[in-house]
Each structure stands twice: as C-alpha cells, then as structure tokens.
Design a protein around this motif. Structure first.
Motif, PDB file in Angstrom:
ATOM      1  N   LEU A 132       0.823  -1.209   0.000  1.00  0.00           N
ATOM      2  CA  LEU A 132       0.000   0.000   0.000  1.00  0.00           C
ATOM      3  C   LEU A 132       0.861   1.266   0.000  1.00  0.00           C
ATOM      4  CD1 LEU A 132      -2.779  -1.063   2.539  1.00  0.00           C
ATOM      5  CD2 LEU A 132      -3.002  -0.840   0.060  1.00  0.00           C
ATOM      6  N   LYS A 133       1.947   1.235   0.764  1.00  0.00           N
ATOM      7  CA  LYS A 133       2.865   2.379   0.774  1.00  0.00           C
ATOM      8  C   LYS A 133       3.392   2.663  -0.627  1.00  0.00           C
ATOM      9  CE  LYS A 133       4.898   2.397   5.447  1.00  0.00           C
ATOM     10  NZ  LYS A 133       6.157   2.189   6.210  1.00  0.00           N
ATOM     11  N   ALA A 134       3.796   1.616  -1.307  1.00  0.00           N
ATOM     12  CA  ALA A 134       4.360   1.775  -2.655  1.00  0.00           C
ATOM     13  C   ALA A 134       3.325   2.355  -3.613  1.00  0.00           C
ATOM     14  CB  ALA A 134       4.872   0.436  -3.171  1.00  0.00           C
ATOM     15  N   ILE A 135       2.098   1.846  -3.527  1.00  0.00           N
ATOM     16  CA  ILE A 135       1.031   2.325  -4.423  1.00  0.00           C
ATOM     17  C   ILE A 135       0.717   3.788  -4.163  1.00  0.00           C
ATOM     18  CG2 ILE A 135      -1.432   2.098  -4.961  1.00  0.00           C
ATOM     19  CD1 ILE A 135      -1.080  -0.940  -4.409  1.00  0.00           C
ATOM     20  N   GLU A 136       0.617   4.144  -2.903  1.00  0.00           N
ATOM     21  CA  GLU A 136       0.161   5.487  -2.550  1.00  0.00           C
ATOM     22  C   GLU A 136       1.253   6.549  -2.611  1.00  0.00           C
ATOM     23  OE1 GLU A 136      -3.022   6.384  -2.087  1.00  0.00           O
ATOM     24  OE2 GLU A 136      -3.409   4.321  -2.693  1.00  0.00           O
ATOM     25  N   SER A 137       2.485   6.196  -2.270  1.00  0.00           N
ATOM     26  CA  SER A 137       3.488   7.243  -2.049  1.00  0.00           C
ATOM     27  C   SER A 137       4.629   7.277  -3.055  1.00  0.00           C
ATOM     28  CB  SER A 137       4.081   7.100  -0.638  1.00  0.00           C
ATOM     29  OG  SER A 137       4.864   5.914  -0.539  1.00  0.00           O
ATOM     30  N   SER A 138       4.696   6.327  -3.983  1.00  0.00           N
ATOM     31  CA  SER A 138       5.893   6.223  -4.830  1.00  0.00           C
ATOM     32  C   SER A 138       6.185   7.477  -5.638  1.00  0.00           C
ATOM     33  CB  SER A 138       5.780   5.016  -5.769  1.00  0.00           C
ATOM     34  OG  SER A 138       6.042   3.823  -5.072  1.00  0.00           O
ATOM     35  N   LEU A 139       5.162   8.177  -6.116  1.00  0.00           N
ATOM     36  CA  LEU A 139       5.416   9.384  -6.912  1.00  0.00           C
ATOM     37  C   LEU A 139       6.115  10.455  -6.071  1.00  0.00           C
ATOM     38  CD1 LEU A 139       2.124   9.684  -8.992  1.00  0.00           C
ATOM     39  CD2 LEU A 139       4.391   9.102  -9.846  1.00  0.00           C
ATOM     40  N   VAL A 140       5.568  10.721  -4.876  1.00  0.00           N
ATOM     41  CA  VAL A 140       6.192  11.715  -3.996  1.00  0.00           C
ATOM     42  C   VAL A 140       7.518  11.184  -3.453  1.00  0.00           C
ATOM     43  CG1 VAL A 140       5.873  13.167  -1.960  1.00  0.00           C
ATOM     44  CG2 VAL A 140       3.888  12.521  -3.342  1.00  0.00           C
ATOM     45  N   TYR A 141       7.526   9.910  -3.071  1.00  0.00           N
ATOM     46  CA  TYR A 141       8.722   9.293  -2.487  1.00  0.00           C
ATOM     47  C   TYR A 141       9.907   9.357  -3.453  1.00  0.00           C
ATOM     48  CZ  TYR A 141      11.592   5.731  -0.154  1.00  0.00           C
ATOM     49  OH  TYR A 141      12.617   5.066   0.483  1.00  0.00           O
ATOM     50  N   LYS A 142       9.680   9.008  -4.714  1.00  0.00           N
ATOM     51  CA  LYS A 142      10.766   9.000  -5.700  1.00  0.00           C
ATOM     52  C   LYS A 142      11.303  10.415  -5.946  1.00  0.00           C
ATOM     53  CE  LYS A 142      11.289   4.654  -6.982  1.00  0.00           C
ATOM     54  NZ  LYS A 142      12.594   3.947  -6.906  1.00  0.00           N
ATOM     55  N   MET A 143      10.400  11.398  -5.935  1.00  0.00           N
ATOM     56  CA  MET A 143      10.838  12.785  -6.053  1.00  0.00           C
ATOM     57  C   MET A 143      11.730  13.171  -4.869  1.00  0.00           C
ATOM     58  SD  MET A 143       9.994  14.678  -8.641  1.00  0.00           S
ATOM     59  CE  MET A 143       8.820  14.923  -9.960  1.00  0.00           C
ATOM     60  N   ALA A 144      11.274  12.842  -3.663  1.00  0.00           N
ATOM     61  CA  ALA A 144      12.040  13.163  -2.459  1.00  0.00           C
ATOM     62  C   ALA A 144      13.377  12.416  -2.443  1.00  0.00           C
ATOM     63  CB  ALA A 144      11.218  12.828  -1.217  1.00  0.00           C
ATOM     64  N   GLU A 145      13.357  11.169  -2.910  1.00  0.00           N
ATOM     65  CA  GLU A 145      14.583  10.371  -2.981  1.00  0.00           C
ATOM     66  C   GLU A 145      15.577  10.999  -3.955  1.00  0.00           C
ATOM     67  OE1 GLU A 145      15.411   5.629  -3.143  1.00  0.00           O
ATOM     68  OE2 GLU A 145      14.282   6.457  -4.840  1.00  0.00           O
ATOM     69  N   TYR A 146      15.081  11.482  -5.085  1.00  0.00           N
ATOM     70  CA  TYR A 146      15.934  12.112  -6.096  1.00  0.00           C
ATOM     71  C   TYR A 146      16.652  13.329  -5.518  1.00  0.00           C
ATOM     72  CZ  TYR A 146      17.156  14.712 -10.339  1.00  0.00           C
ATOM     73  OH  TYR A 146      17.831  15.418 -11.307  1.00  0.00           O
ATOM     74  N   TYR A 147      15.934  14.089  -4.674  1.00  0.00           N
ATOM     75  CA  TYR A 147      16.518  15.288  -4.072  1.00  0.00           C
ATOM     76  C   TYR A 147      17.169  14.998  -2.717  1.00  0.00           C
ATOM     77  CZ  TYR A 147      14.394  18.227  -7.644  1.00  0.00           C
ATOM     78  OH  TYR A 147      14.056  18.818  -8.847  1.00  0.00           O
ATOM     79  N   LYS A 148      17.255  13.711  -2.365  1.00  0.00           N
ATOM     80  CA  LYS A 148      17.918  13.291  -1.123  1.00  0.00           C
ATOM     81  C   LYS A 148      17.290  13.954   0.109  1.00  0.00           C
ATOM     82  CE  LYS A 148      22.400  12.310  -3.307  1.00  0.00           C
ATOM     83  NZ  LYS A 148      21.883  12.435  -4.690  1.00  0.00           N
ATOM     84  N   ARG A 149      15.976  13.788   0.209  1.00  0.00           N
ATOM     85  CA  ARG A 149      15.243  14.338   1.347  1.00  0.00           C
ATOM     86  C   ARG A 149      14.494  13.221   2.075  1.00  0.00           C
ATOM     87  NH1 ARG A 149      14.671  19.807   2.024  1.00  0.00           N
ATOM     88  NH2 ARG A 149      13.889  19.040   4.016  1.00  0.00           N
ATOM     89  N   PRO A 150      15.188  12.509   2.981  1.00  0.00           N
ATOM     90  CA  PRO A 150      14.559  11.385   3.701  1.00  0.00           C
ATOM     91  C   PRO A 150      13.375  11.810   4.562  1.00  0.00           C
ATOM     92  CG  PRO A 150      16.700  11.942   4.652  1.00  0.00           C
ATOM     93  CD  PRO A 150      16.601  12.692   3.371  1.00  0.00           C
ATOM     94  N   ASP A 151      13.347  13.075   5.030  1.00  0.00           N
ATOM     95  CA  ASP A 151      12.217  13.530   5.841  1.00  0.00           C
ATOM     96  C   ASP A 151      10.923  13.512   5.035  1.00  0.00           C
ATOM     97  OD1 ASP A 151      13.394  15.511   4.267  1.00  0.00           O
ATOM     98  OD2 ASP A 151      12.825  17.157   5.607  1.00  0.00           O
TER      99      ASP A 151
END
Length: 274
Positions: free
Chosen positions: A150-169
């Motif tokens: 469920l986390k992957a389905i719901e958050s991957s778009l925002v998560y991948k953006m944050a990961e790209y900019y190295k923002r774990p918060d």
C-alpha cells in the motif's frame, strides 16, 4: 511570504485545466486531483532551491501522472456485467483518457528539457503498477507485505521525487501520511459498501493457517480489529515523521492534523456503534 492556500489553489486549477478534454468529459467523469499528494509535493519543492516555474512544472507533471494512473485503474475496477456497446465505448475512452494524461506529463517535462525527471517518474509508475498487481491478485500472506504494498502504491510518486533530491524527511512523511489516508479510505468504503480490496487481503492473511470452522462473522471482527490496530500504529508513525517537517510548512502540518483527527473520530464512532 507565499500565500500557501492561493498557491495550492492555483496549482490545482492549472492541473484540472490541463486535464480537461471536452470530448472525453462528455463520457467519463472529471479527473480528481489528489490534494494530499499535491500538498506533499508543494511542501517538498518549497524546501528545495528550485525556481517557481520549474517547481510548478514538476508538481503539475507528477499530478498528471497520478490522474493517469487513477484513470487507468477505473478501467480495471468498473464496468462489471455484460459489455454493451456503450460500456465498451466508455472503457475504451477511459483507457484513452489515461494515455492522454500520461502524454501531458511527458510533454510538460520535455518542455523544460528534464529527461532525468521523466526517468524518476517512470520508475515510480513501474513500482506502483507492480504493487497494484500484487494487491489485486490477493496473494499477500503477511501484514508487513500488505502495508509495504500500500505504501508503494500510494506514495511512490512523492517518495521517488524526495529520494531524487535526497530528502529522507519527505520520503518518510509521504509514506506514513498516504498509507494512513489509504487505510482510512478503505475502512470507510468497507463500512459503507462492504467492499474493500485491503479488507479482502487482510481476510486472506488472517485466514492463513487458521481453522476453517470459524464463523464468518468472527472472521470479519478479526479483520476489523486488525485494521484498527494498523490505523493506530500508522497514526503514531505519522505523528513521529511529521516532527521532521520544517515549521514553515504549516499547510502540511495542518493536513496531518486533519487526517489524524478524522482517524480518531472514525475510531470513536465505531466504538460507539459497537
């Protein structure tokens, strides 16, 4: 100082305008903008050193991807029964609409020449679709896998953006907040209609290795208890991860507070009904 409310309203209106197509809207429902994801993206990009024009393009393109995914999912989850010519036409137009919204996202990012961001979002799309297959196959055998799916389905778009900019918060808050919202939505749908893909998977997990002579009502009670426990645990996770969000993102903290309050009110309502 930015007027956050007006900024978000303008972004939402721009996204809705881009997603409008007169012919498609004659036959399919107007696409909805997921405001939780919009706010999270706004918060992320306003923590970064990104020009407003680029920021808006990244947010708009990401939300068009979400609209495309939501539109394609409608095709999979609707139109039960005989395929009349009208049903077939609606199905085809729904697929076409999803493809159209995907094309708009490519066009937007290509216009600013950011091929790397296209790769980031393409990776997120693949992860979302892979996990949707897992969820709808109903073959998940344990709770951590269900929650991670469920986390992957719901958050991957925002998560991948944050990961790209190295923002774990922002990676953390996007996973926790969007998971909580999905669980809450699924519980509401179940209480209203008796239907929920998450409840179906939870039922299979609970049934795994259990006796077959347990009454169905007892099984349903176990599912509801487990879902409520997940809601409590994820609510605590949201409270912790939201502490890492900077104070200037008051809109994020307000949305967190609203979702937590809604979860608590829903739980209290169910206790009273029970």
């Amino acid at each position: 100082m930015l007027n956050i409310t007006n900024d978000l309203r303008q972004l939402k209106q721009t996204i809705e305008t881009k997603a409008q197509h007169p012919y498609l809207l004659k036959y399919i429902q107007k696409p909805l903008v997921d405001e939780n994801k919009l706010i999270l993206l706004w918060g992320l990009f306003n923590d970064l050193d990104v020009l407003n024009e680029e920021r808006n393009q990244y947010i708009e393109s990401t939300m068009l991807v979400q609209i495309a995914l939501d539109t394609h999912e409608i095709v999979s989850n609707s139109f039960d029964g005989p395929e009349t010519p009208q049903v077939l036409k609606n199905r085809q137009l729904q697929v076409l609409a999803g493809d159209y919204y995907s094309g708009l996202y490519y066009q937007g990012l290509a216009s600013i020449g950011n091929i790397e961001m296209i790769r980031v979002l393409s990776s997120a799309i693949k992860k979302i679709n892979d996990n949707k297959i897992i969820l709808y196959q109903k073959c998940i055998s344990d709770l951590p896998t269900l929650l991670n799916t469920l986390k992957a389905i719901e958050s991957s778009l925002v998560y991948k953006m944050a990961e790209y900019y190295k923002r774990p918060d922002w990676m953390e808050i996007s996973e926790d907040l969007l998971l909580l919202n999905r669980l809450q939505t699924e519980k509401t749908n179940y209480l209203l209609t008796g239907q929920s893909i998450v409840f179906d998977n939870m039922r299979n997990i609970i049934d795994e290795g259990k006796r077959n002579d347990v009454h169905s009502s007892e099984k349903e009670e176990r599912v509801r208890i487990e879902i409520d426990r997940c809601l409590r645990d994820v609510s605590k996770a949201v409270e912790l991860s939201s502490r890492n969000v900077t104070k200037k993102n008051e809109e994020i903290l307000q949305r967190v507070s609203e979702i937590l309050k809604q979860t608590k009110n829903q739980a209290n309502s169910c206790v009273k009904e029970g």
